[in-house]
Design a protein around this motif. Structure first.
Motif, PDB file in Angstrom:
ATOM      1  N   VAL A 171       0.845  -1.195   0.000  1.00 48.76           N
ATOM      2  CA  VAL A 171       0.000   0.000   0.000  1.00 48.76           C
ATOM      3  C   VAL A 171       0.878   1.243   0.000  1.00 48.76           C
ATOM      4  CG1 VAL A 171      -1.617   1.365   1.405  1.00 48.76           C
ATOM      5  CG2 VAL A 171      -2.019  -1.072   1.034  1.00 48.76           C
ATOM      6  N   TRP A 172       1.883   1.258   0.865  1.00 48.85           N
ATOM      7  CA  TRP A 172       2.789   2.408   0.939  1.00 48.85           C
ATOM      8  C   TRP A 172       3.519   2.611  -0.384  1.00 48.85           C
ATOM      9  CZ3 TRP A 172       5.326   1.247   6.324  1.00 48.85           C
ATOM     10  CH2 TRP A 172       4.428   1.597   7.340  1.00 48.85           C
ATOM     11  N   GLN A 173       3.970   1.526  -0.983  1.00 49.91           N
ATOM     12  CA  GLN A 173       4.681   1.608  -2.257  1.00 49.91           C
ATOM     13  C   GLN A 173       3.755   2.180  -3.341  1.00 49.91           C
ATOM     14  OE1 GLN A 173       5.857  -2.164  -3.926  1.00 49.91           O
ATOM     15  NE2 GLN A 173       7.785  -1.300  -4.622  1.00 49.91           N
ATOM     16  N   ASP A 174       2.503   1.756  -3.338  1.00 44.78           N
ATOM     17  CA  ASP A 174       1.532   2.253  -4.308  1.00 44.78           C
ATOM     18  C   ASP A 174       1.274   3.748  -4.098  1.00 44.78           C
ATOM     19  OD1 ASP A 174      -0.322   1.786  -6.485  1.00 44.78           O
ATOM     20  OD2 ASP A 174      -1.909   2.070  -5.000  1.00 44.78           O
ATOM     21  N   ARG A 175       1.198   4.178  -2.839  1.00 40.24           N
ATOM     22  CA  ARG A 175       0.999   5.604  -2.554  1.00 40.24           C
ATOM     23  C   ARG A 175       2.158   6.442  -3.083  1.00 40.24           C
ATOM     24  NH1 ARG A 175      -0.978   5.391   3.703  1.00 40.24           N
ATOM     25  NH2 ARG A 175      -3.044   4.521   3.294  1.00 40.24           N
ATOM     26  N   VAL A 176       3.377   5.977  -2.851  1.00 37.71           N
ATOM     27  CA  VAL A 176       4.553   6.705  -3.334  1.00 37.71           C
ATOM     28  C   VAL A 176       4.501   6.829  -4.853  1.00 37.71           C
ATOM     29  CG1 VAL A 176       7.064   6.585  -3.602  1.00 37.71           C
ATOM     30  CG2 VAL A 176       6.029   6.130  -1.375  1.00 37.71           C
ATOM     31  N   ARG A 177       4.210   5.746  -5.522  1.00 34.26           N
ATOM     32  CA  ARG A 177       4.164   5.739  -6.981  1.00 34.26           C
ATOM     33  C   ARG A 177       3.056   6.668  -7.496  1.00 34.26           C
ATOM     34  NH1 ARG A 177       2.721   0.762  -7.753  1.00 34.26           N
ATOM     35  NH2 ARG A 177       4.793  -0.025  -7.302  1.00 34.26           N
ATOM     36  N   SER A 178       1.868   6.570  -6.904  1.00 29.12           N
ATOM     37  CA  SER A 178       0.740   7.397  -7.348  1.00 29.12           C
ATOM     38  C   SER A 178       1.013   8.875  -7.126  1.00 29.12           C
ATOM     39  CB  SER A 178      -0.532   7.005  -6.597  1.00 29.12           C
ATOM     40  OG  SER A 178      -0.883   5.688  -6.877  1.00 29.12           O
ATOM     41  N   ARG A 179       1.556   9.216  -5.977  1.00 30.42           N
ATOM     42  CA  ARG A 179       1.827  10.620  -5.678  1.00 30.42           C
ATOM     43  C   ARG A 179       2.921  11.181  -6.570  1.00 30.42           C
ATOM     44  NH1 ARG A 179       1.094   9.943   0.840  1.00 30.42           N
ATOM     45  NH2 ARG A 179      -1.185  10.019   0.763  1.00 30.42           N
ATOM     46  N   ARG A 180       3.903  10.362  -6.882  1.00 25.21           N
ATOM     47  CA  ARG A 180       4.958  10.795  -7.799  1.00 25.21           C
ATOM     48  C   ARG A 180       4.362  11.062  -9.192  1.00 25.21           C
ATOM     49  NH1 ARG A 180       8.892   6.624  -7.459  1.00 25.21           N
ATOM     50  NH2 ARG A 180       9.468   7.587  -5.511  1.00 25.21           N
ATOM     51  N   MET A 181       3.485  10.189  -9.632  1.00 25.48           N
ATOM     52  CA  MET A 181       2.837  10.375 -10.934  1.00 25.48           C
ATOM     53  C   MET A 181       1.948  11.619 -10.924  1.00 25.48           C
ATOM     54  SD  MET A 181       1.925   6.444 -11.939  1.00 25.48           S
ATOM     55  CE  MET A 181       0.961   6.903 -13.352  1.00 25.48           C
ATOM     56  N   LEU A 182       1.216  11.848  -9.844  1.00 29.08           N
ATOM     57  CA  LEU A 182       0.353  13.014  -9.736  1.00 29.08           C
ATOM     58  C   LEU A 182       1.165  14.300  -9.851  1.00 29.08           C
ATOM     59  CD1 LEU A 182      -2.536  14.032  -9.186  1.00 29.08           C
ATOM     60  CD2 LEU A 182      -1.957  14.006  -6.761  1.00 29.08           C
ATOM     61  N   ARG A 183       2.296  14.347  -9.179  1.00 33.76           N
ATOM     62  CA  ARG A 183       3.142  15.543  -9.229  1.00 33.76           C
ATOM     63  C   ARG A 183       3.742  15.746 -10.614  1.00 33.76           C
ATOM     64  NH1 ARG A 183       6.851  16.094  -4.006  1.00 33.76           N
ATOM     65  NH2 ARG A 183       6.961  18.222  -4.767  1.00 33.76           N
ATOM     66  N   GLY A 184       3.806  14.683 -11.400  1.00 31.87           N
ATOM     67  CA  GLY A 184       4.374  14.792 -12.740  1.00 31.87           C
ATOM     68  C   GLY A 184       3.387  15.221 -13.815  1.00 31.87           C
ATOM     69  N   LEU A 185       2.098  15.325 -13.478  1.00 29.57           N
ATOM     70  CA  LEU A 185       1.095  15.731 -14.468  1.00 29.57           C
ATOM     71  C   LEU A 185       1.194  17.229 -14.754  1.00 29.57           C
ATOM     72  CD1 LEU A 185      -2.058  13.801 -13.176  1.00 29.57           C
ATOM     73  CD2 LEU A 185      -0.524  13.152 -15.044  1.00 29.57           C
ATOM     74  N   ASP A 186       0.934  17.599 -15.996  1.00 33.73           N
ATOM     75  CA  ASP A 186       0.914  19.028 -16.316  1.00 33.73           C
ATOM     76  C   ASP A 186      -0.432  19.628 -15.922  1.00 33.73           C
ATOM     77  OD1 ASP A 186      -0.929  18.467 -18.349  1.00 33.73           O
ATOM     78  OD2 ASP A 186       0.594  18.467 -19.924  1.00 33.73           O
ATOM     79  N   ASP A 187      -0.536  20.952 -15.996  1.00 33.37           N
ATOM     80  CA  ASP A 187      -1.741  21.648 -15.538  1.00 33.37           C
ATOM     81  C   ASP A 187      -2.988  21.225 -16.318  1.00 33.37           C
ATOM     82  OD1 ASP A 187      -0.427  23.013 -13.534  1.00 33.37           O
ATOM     83  OD2 ASP A 187       0.078  24.717 -14.832  1.00 33.37           O
ATOM     84  N   ALA A 228      -2.274  19.063  -6.106  1.00 37.36           N
ATOM     85  CA  ALA A 228      -1.357  17.991  -6.512  1.00 37.36           C
ATOM     86  C   ALA A 228      -0.060  18.048  -5.703  1.00 37.36           C
ATOM     87  CB  ALA A 228      -1.062  18.085  -8.004  1.00 37.36           C
ATOM     88  N   GLU A 229       0.450  19.270  -5.514  1.00 34.25           N
ATOM     89  CA  GLU A 229       1.684  19.418  -4.732  1.00 34.25           C
ATOM     90  C   GLU A 229       1.464  19.037  -3.268  1.00 34.25           C
ATOM     91  OE1 GLU A 229       4.770  19.968  -5.702  1.00 34.25           O
ATOM     92  OE2 GLU A 229       4.093  20.048  -7.787  1.00 34.25           O
ATOM     93  N   ARG A 230       0.310  19.422  -2.718  1.00 37.05           N
ATOM     94  CA  ARG A 230      -0.001  19.087  -1.317  1.00 37.05           C
ATOM     95  C   ARG A 230      -0.084  17.571  -1.145  1.00 37.05           C
ATOM     96  NH1 ARG A 230      -4.914  20.824  -0.851  1.00 37.05           N
ATOM     97  NH2 ARG A 230      -4.268  22.969  -1.055  1.00 37.05           N
ATOM     98  N   GLU A 231      -0.830  16.920  -2.038  1.00 37.27           N
ATOM     99  CA  GLU A 231      -0.961  15.460  -1.968  1.00 37.27           C
ATOM    100  C   GLU A 231       0.375  14.779  -2.216  1.00 37.27           C
ATOM    101  OE1 GLU A 231      -2.633  11.813  -1.370  1.00 37.27           O
ATOM    102  OE2 GLU A 231      -3.627  13.734  -1.059  1.00 37.27           O
ATOM    103  N   GLY A 232       1.129  15.296  -3.170  1.00 33.88           N
ATOM    104  CA  GLY A 232       2.414  14.686  -3.506  1.00 33.88           C
ATOM    105  C   GLY A 232       3.483  14.829  -2.436  1.00 33.88           C
ATOM    106  N   SER A 233       3.346  15.830  -1.584  1.00 35.75           N
ATOM    107  CA  SER A 233       4.346  16.035  -0.545  1.00 35.75           C
ATOM    108  C   SER A 233       4.011  15.313   0.759  1.00 35.75           C
ATOM    109  CB  SER A 233       4.524  17.537  -0.278  1.00 35.75           C
ATOM    110  OG  SER A 233       3.324  18.069   0.259  1.00 35.75           O
ATOM    111  N   MET A 234       2.863  14.642   0.798  1.00 33.68           N
ATOM    112  CA  MET A 234       2.487  13.914   2.016  1.00 33.68           C
ATOM    113  C   MET A 234       3.389  12.689   2.214  1.00 33.68           C
ATOM    114  SD  MET A 234      -1.650  14.000   1.890  1.00 33.68           S
ATOM    115  CE  MET A 234      -1.827  13.026   3.347  1.00 33.68           C
ATOM    116  N   PRO A 235       3.666  12.328   3.455  1.00 30.69           N
ATOM    117  CA  PRO A 235       4.457  11.118   3.708  1.00 30.69           C
ATOM    118  C   PRO A 235       3.694   9.867   3.255  1.00 30.69           C
ATOM    119  CG  PRO A 235       3.946  12.246   5.782  1.00 30.69           C
ATOM    120  CD  PRO A 235       3.291  13.007   4.692  1.00 30.69           C
ATOM    121  N   PHE A 236       4.402   8.838   2.901  1.00 32.06           N
ATOM    122  CA  PHE A 236       3.789   7.625   2.356  1.00 32.06           C
ATOM    123  C   PHE A 236       2.864   6.925   3.337  1.00 32.06           C
ATOM    124  CE2 PHE A 236       7.825   6.308   4.142  1.00 32.06           C
ATOM    125  CZ  PHE A 236       7.484   5.199   4.864  1.00 32.06           C
ATOM    126  N   TRP A 237       3.029   7.139   4.621  1.00 28.67           N
ATOM    127  CA  TRP A 237       2.202   6.409   5.595  1.00 28.67           C
ATOM    128  C   TRP A 237       0.861   7.106   5.842  1.00 28.67           C
ATOM    129  CZ3 TRP A 237       6.869   8.703   6.827  1.00 28.67           C
ATOM    130  CH2 TRP A 237       6.815   9.845   7.618  1.00 28.67           C
TER     131      TRP A 237
END
Length: 79
Positions: free
Chosen positions: A40-56, A69-78
């Motif tokens: 679950v943690w690994q999936d969160r890291v991957r999803s948040r990284r992808m979210l931060r990589g999306l353009d506007d 997107a930045e707020r969600e992407g900067s959250m800790p994986f847990w």
């Protein structure tokens, strides 16, 4: 060490087979739960990284803005 209870030999100090099996089942469940949590943690890291990589434009398509997107992407994986 052996003891005698009502004429039956009893091994004292060693867990019965059922107790060992129960312990192994609990250990197996705990390890499976820990591994599931890791996935679950690994999936969160991957999803948040992808979210931060999306353009506007892509972010608008899914209904969020860059700050969300930045707020969600900067959250800790847990979390």
């Amino acid at each position: 060490m052996y003891g005698h209870i009502y004429g039956k030999a009893v091994v004292v100090g060693l867990p019965r087979h059922g107790a060992r099996t129960s312990l192994l089942r609990r250990l197996d469940r705990a390890l499976a739960a820990a591994f599931d949590r890791f996935l679950v943690w690994q999936d969160r890291v991957r999803s948040r990284r992808m979210l931060r990589g999306l353009d506007d434009h892509m972010l608008r398509d899914i209904g969020i803005d860059r700050s969300d997107a930045e707020r969600e992407g900067s959250m800790p994986f847990w979390r």
